[in-house]
Design a protein around this motif. Structure first.
Motif, mmCIF file in Angstrom:
data_model
loop_
_atom_site.group_PDB
_atom_site.id
_atom_site.type_symbol
_atom_site.label_atom_id
_atom_site.label_comp_id
_atom_site.label_asym_id
_atom_site.label_seq_id
_atom_site.Cartn_x
_atom_site.Cartn_y
_atom_site.Cartn_z
ATOM 1 N N THR A 91 25.617 16.553 0.642
ATOM 2 C CA THR A 91 24.592 17.191 0.284
ATOM 3 C C THR A 91 24.635 18.718 -0.380
ATOM 4 O O THR A 91 24.271 19.290 -1.406
ATOM 5 C CB THR A 91 23.212 17.177 1.149
ATOM 6 N N VAL A 92 25.641 19.271 0.831
ATOM 7 C CA VAL A 92 25.819 20.815 0.476
ATOM 8 C C VAL A 92 27.373 20.923 0.962
ATOM 9 O O VAL A 92 27.957 20.129 1.760
ATOM 10 C CB VAL A 92 24.919 21.600 1.543
ATOM 11 N N ASP A 93 28.101 21.437 0.049
ATOM 12 C CA ASP A 93 29.441 21.861 0.326
ATOM 13 C C ASP A 93 29.623 22.800 1.712
ATOM 14 O O ASP A 93 29.081 23.715 1.465
ATOM 15 C CB ASP A 93 30.001 22.298 -0.951
ATOM 16 N N LEU A 94 30.636 22.697 2.360
ATOM 17 C CA LEU A 94 31.094 23.441 3.530
ATOM 18 C C LEU A 94 31.110 24.959 2.982
ATOM 19 O O LEU A 94 30.661 25.816 3.580
ATOM 20 C CB LEU A 94 32.173 22.936 4.174
ATOM 21 N N LYS A 95 31.932 24.984 1.700
ATOM 22 C CA LYS A 95 32.142 26.569 1.486
ATOM 23 C C LYS A 95 30.754 27.260 1.012
ATOM 24 O O LYS A 95 31.005 28.622 1.219
ATOM 25 C CB LYS A 95 33.080 26.399 0.202
ATOM 26 N N SER A 96 29.802 26.389 0.888
ATOM 27 C CA SER A 96 28.644 27.175 0.268
ATOM 28 C C SER A 96 27.862 27.954 1.573
ATOM 29 O O SER A 96 27.077 28.615 1.265
ATOM 30 C CB SER A 96 27.679 25.983 -0.301
ATOM 31 N N ILE A 97 27.992 27.231 2.769
ATOM 32 C CA ILE A 97 27.558 27.705 3.698
ATOM 33 C C ILE A 97 28.310 28.471 4.954
ATOM 34 O O ILE A 97 27.974 28.937 5.952
ATOM 35 C CB ILE A 97 26.615 26.662 4.632
ATOM 36 N N VAL A 98 29.278 29.039 4.347
ATOM 37 C CA VAL A 98 30.307 29.806 5.269
ATOM 38 C C VAL A 98 30.568 31.158 4.349
ATOM 39 O O VAL A 98 30.366 31.401 3.201
ATOM 40 C CB VAL A 98 31.668 29.553 5.594
ATOM 41 N N GLU A 99 30.478 32.294 5.418
ATOM 42 C CA GLU A 99 30.783 33.735 4.646
ATOM 43 C C GLU A 99 32.069 34.218 5.507
ATOM 44 O O GLU A 99 32.014 34.547 6.542
ATOM 45 C CB GLU A 99 29.492 34.535 4.888
ATOM 46 N N PRO A 100 33.150 34.599 4.629
ATOM 47 C CA PRO A 100 34.327 35.178 5.500
ATOM 48 C C PRO A 100 34.021 36.433 6.213
ATOM 49 O O PRO A 100 33.314 37.219 5.769
ATOM 50 C CB PRO A 100 35.334 35.319 4.291
ATOM 51 N N VAL A 101 34.677 36.360 7.374
ATOM 52 C CA VAL A 101 34.315 37.825 8.296
ATOM 53 C C VAL A 101 34.708 38.901 7.712
ATOM 54 O O VAL A 101 34.203 39.959 7.431
ATOM 55 C CB VAL A 101 35.048 37.329 9.758
ATOM 56 N N VAL A 122 23.965 36.606 -0.930
ATOM 57 C CA VAL A 122 23.391 36.073 -2.383
ATOM 58 C C VAL A 122 24.200 34.928 -2.793
ATOM 59 O O VAL A 122 24.032 33.950 -3.026
ATOM 60 C CB VAL A 122 23.341 37.090 -3.347
ATOM 61 N N ARG A 123 25.501 35.108 -2.468
ATOM 62 C CA ARG A 123 26.532 34.137 -2.905
ATOM 63 C C ARG A 123 26.162 32.871 -2.254
ATOM 64 O O ARG A 123 26.206 31.752 -2.672
ATOM 65 C CB ARG A 123 28.007 34.586 -2.499
ATOM 66 N N ASP A 159 27.102 44.023 -6.017
ATOM 67 C CA ASP A 159 27.010 44.743 -4.780
ATOM 68 C C ASP A 159 27.638 44.515 -3.433
ATOM 69 O O ASP A 159 28.308 45.097 -2.779
ATOM 70 C CB ASP A 159 25.674 45.281 -4.385
ATOM 71 N N GLU A 160 27.550 43.026 -3.398
ATOM 72 C CA GLU A 160 28.058 42.532 -2.131
ATOM 73 C C GLU A 160 29.747 42.237 -2.276
ATOM 74 O O GLU A 160 30.248 42.204 -1.229
ATOM 75 C CB GLU A 160 27.506 40.771 -2.051
ATOM 76 N N SER A 161 30.260 42.309 -3.534
ATOM 77 C CA SER A 161 31.573 41.979 -3.641
ATOM 78 C C SER A 161 32.533 43.249 -3.648
ATOM 79 O O SER A 161 33.347 43.154 -3.693
ATOM 80 C CB SER A 161 31.848 41.283 -5.222
#
Ligand code: FAD
Ligand code: NAI
Length: 500
Positions: free
Chosen positions: A90-100, A478-479, A21-23
């Motif tokens: 501990t966490v990857d940067l890409k895991s905590i960003v969501e493209p506008v 969710v990603r 649904d999100e994609s």
């Protein structure tokens, strides 16, 4: 067993559906247009920023009601609560960003995204001037192409920059922890210092300097980062570079007598005790006055009230002393007489409208209100503004209906009643749920509030599990939730790595 299997299958099914649904982009997105379906002029809503406030507004707004344009130099939303976990891996940067653009393509109305920084807001002509000012690593770019856009309504959500209070040398020599690229810089610098120190003999003072990391500011940013850095040393560097790890020192400097001022006193004491037990060198009453390439110069308040200057050599310096106002905002202060006394952010009325303006609203860290500059506040302000803009559109539409043609009395009365109802909107009311912070050594503190009067304080391992659960549930998509959980599992199983 049957129940477990069914729950697991349902869980996987839900996750699969959410990802699908999100994609997918929204089909039949309403395009920008001059007029609404009823023939009324469609208003241009320009939103500045892609942080907590602006994205919360965007996600809750019916974007078919306006021609929405979002301008921000950062083409993603950054989940800042987990940013202190990024420099250590501990966490990857890409895991905590969501493209506008992932967010905008899910809107029901078309949202145009412009990657640029607003350089000036002109309330007289209702225009924004913007240009490209920085590359993706935060380095300035010399873009001569500056352009402008006009608005009917403007929402300013540009956040704040890190406050250096004019301390000499900070801008040149310190790292910050505000943007995604800041975390990459901290990581590279830390690992460079370790590798350089590794080449030097054990008794060389230069080795000691390189292995000292100083974090300035005992607010939640400084404490969380210091905790993460010490975890990295204890849990991973001690395995990968055992000869160096025992000499790595993390120092936290705080100007006031206590750290984490916004927490309850018992939690402040508990956090200080945990930092001491985990070998973080906490120095309170220590105000940094100047910084050069290798040293921090600080004034330390003595028990008798006098002050003493100390020199502290460092390899990596991170500056986390709170917020300062961005230039585009200080420039706006000068253009609105009612903002003449504003210093720490835009002054608002109870409906988040900028005082002295009819069509500019603001939210988050670029404003000065009775609330702390937190994600929690910015998020709730975004939700509120989405409702306010629904109301404004409804009022506009009803006024248009009333002006369109000669209506019979009954219809006019009905529209007028609707108009009165739609014009009523409660002022913004913030609900404080509390504060959470990670303090290292797999311990967190929580200062929770409900019903405005009941509070609950806790600290330790269970609070850490609660902290993790709460932050995963708050991730934007969710990603993000899945990736953060995967990162935590990877760290627990394989440890953090030492590559930069
Ligand atoms: P931001 O989220 O900072 O967004 C500002 C946006 O404006 C960005 O997209 C930026 O690129 C854009 N922008 C900047 N200049 C311009 C310009 N000139 N024109 C257009 N766009 C512009 N708060 C909590 O409640 N809980 C936490 O656990 C927490 N942890 C944090 C951890 C760290 C490391 C940091 C730095 C902050 C943390 N905060 C936390 C605070 C929280 O991140 C901020 O209060 C929140 O981000 C404010 O939201 P905002 O929308 O005002 O600004
Ligand atoms: P802050 O303003 O909360 O803390 C900065 C600290 O630096 C203060 O304690 C101040 O006394 C100290 N300081 C200032 N100048 C100094 C100097 N020259 N030398 C030594 N110390 C100095 O800033 P922070 O931590 O960046 O947080 C900014 C905002 O973001 C706050 O509102 C905070 O609540 C929020 N935030 C919340 C988090 C959470 O809830 N877990 C995490 C991170 C930020």
């Amino acid at each position: 067993w049957k129940a477990t299997w069914i729950s697991a299958l349902l869980g996987v099914g839900y996750l699969g559906y959410s990802i699908y649904d999100e994609s997918k982009p929204k089909a039949n997105q309403v395009k920008h247009s001059e007029l609404t379906p009823s023939g009324n002029k469609k208003k241009n809503l320009v939103i500045l920023g892609s942080g907590w406030g602006s994205i919360s507004l965007l996600k809750n707004l019916d974007t078919t009601l306006y021609n929405v344009t979002i301008i921000s130099p950062r083409n993603y939303f950054l989940f800042t609560p987990l940013l202190p976990s990024v420099p250590t891996g501990t966490v990857d940067l890409k895991s905590i960003v969501e493209p506008v653009r992932t967010i905008t393509r899910r809107s029901n109305g078309e949202v145009i995204y412009i990657e640029a920084e607003a350089t000036s807001i002109d309330p007289a002509t209702k225009t924004i001037t913007y240009k490209h000012t920085k590359d993706h690593e935060g380095n300035p770019v010399d873009s001569r192409f500056e352009t402008s856009i006009s608005y009917d309504y403007l929402v300013v959500g540009v956040g704040a920059k890190v406050g250096t209070f004019g301390t000499p040398g900070v801008d040149k020599h310190a790292c910050f922890l505000k943007e995604g690229y800041d975390s990459t810089k901290i990581r590279r610098k830390l690992l460079d210092c370790i590798e350089q120190a590794n080449l030097l003999p054990e008794d060389d003072p230069e080795r000691k300097r390189l292995l000292t990391t100083i974090v300035v500011g005992g607010g939640p940013t400084g404490v969380e980062l210091a905790g993460e850095l010490q975890d990295y040393v204890e849990q991973d560097l001690s395995r990968w570079v055992p000869t160096i790890a025992p000499q790595i020192k993390v120092t936290l400097l705080e100007a006031m007598p206590k750290i984490l001022a916004m927490f309850d006193k018992t939690l402040i004491d508990y956090a200080a005790q945990i930092l001491a037990e985990s070998n973080i060198d906490l120095q309170t009453n220590t105000m940094v006055k100047k910084v050069d390439e290798t040293n921090v110069y600080a004034s330390v308040k003595q028990a008798d009230g006098s002050s003493k200057m100390v020199t502290l050599p460092y390899g990596l310096l991170v500056w986390a002393t709170g917020n300062a106002t961005r230039e585009v905002i200080t420039d706006l202060f000068k253009k609105i007489p009612e903002q003449a006394n504003a210093r720490r952010g835009l002054l608002l009325d109870d409906y988040l409208k900028v005082q002295g303006s009819d069509d500019i609203y603001a939210l988050g860290d670029c404003t000065f209100t009775k609330y702390a500059p937190t994600a929690q506040v910015a998020h709730q302000e975004g939700v509120y503004l989405a409702e306010l803009f629904h109301n404004l559109a409804k009022v506009d539409e009803l006024k248009f209906e009333l002006s369109k043609s000669v209506l019979d009395t009954e219809k006019t009365n009905k529209l007028n009643r609707k108009l009165t109802r739609a014009s009523k909107l409660e002022p913004f009311k913030y609900v404080h749920f509390g504060a959470l912070a990670y303090i290292g050594s797999e311990k967190a503190i929580a200062d929770l509030t409900w019903k405005d009067w009941q509070t609950f304080q806790s600290g330790g391992l269970f609070t850490y599990i609660f902290w993790k659960t709460a932050y995963v549930s708050m991730c934007l998509s969710v990603r993000n939730k899945v990736l953060v959980c995967v990162d935590w599992s990877k760290t627990a199983i394989f440890g953090r790595d030492t590559s930069n």
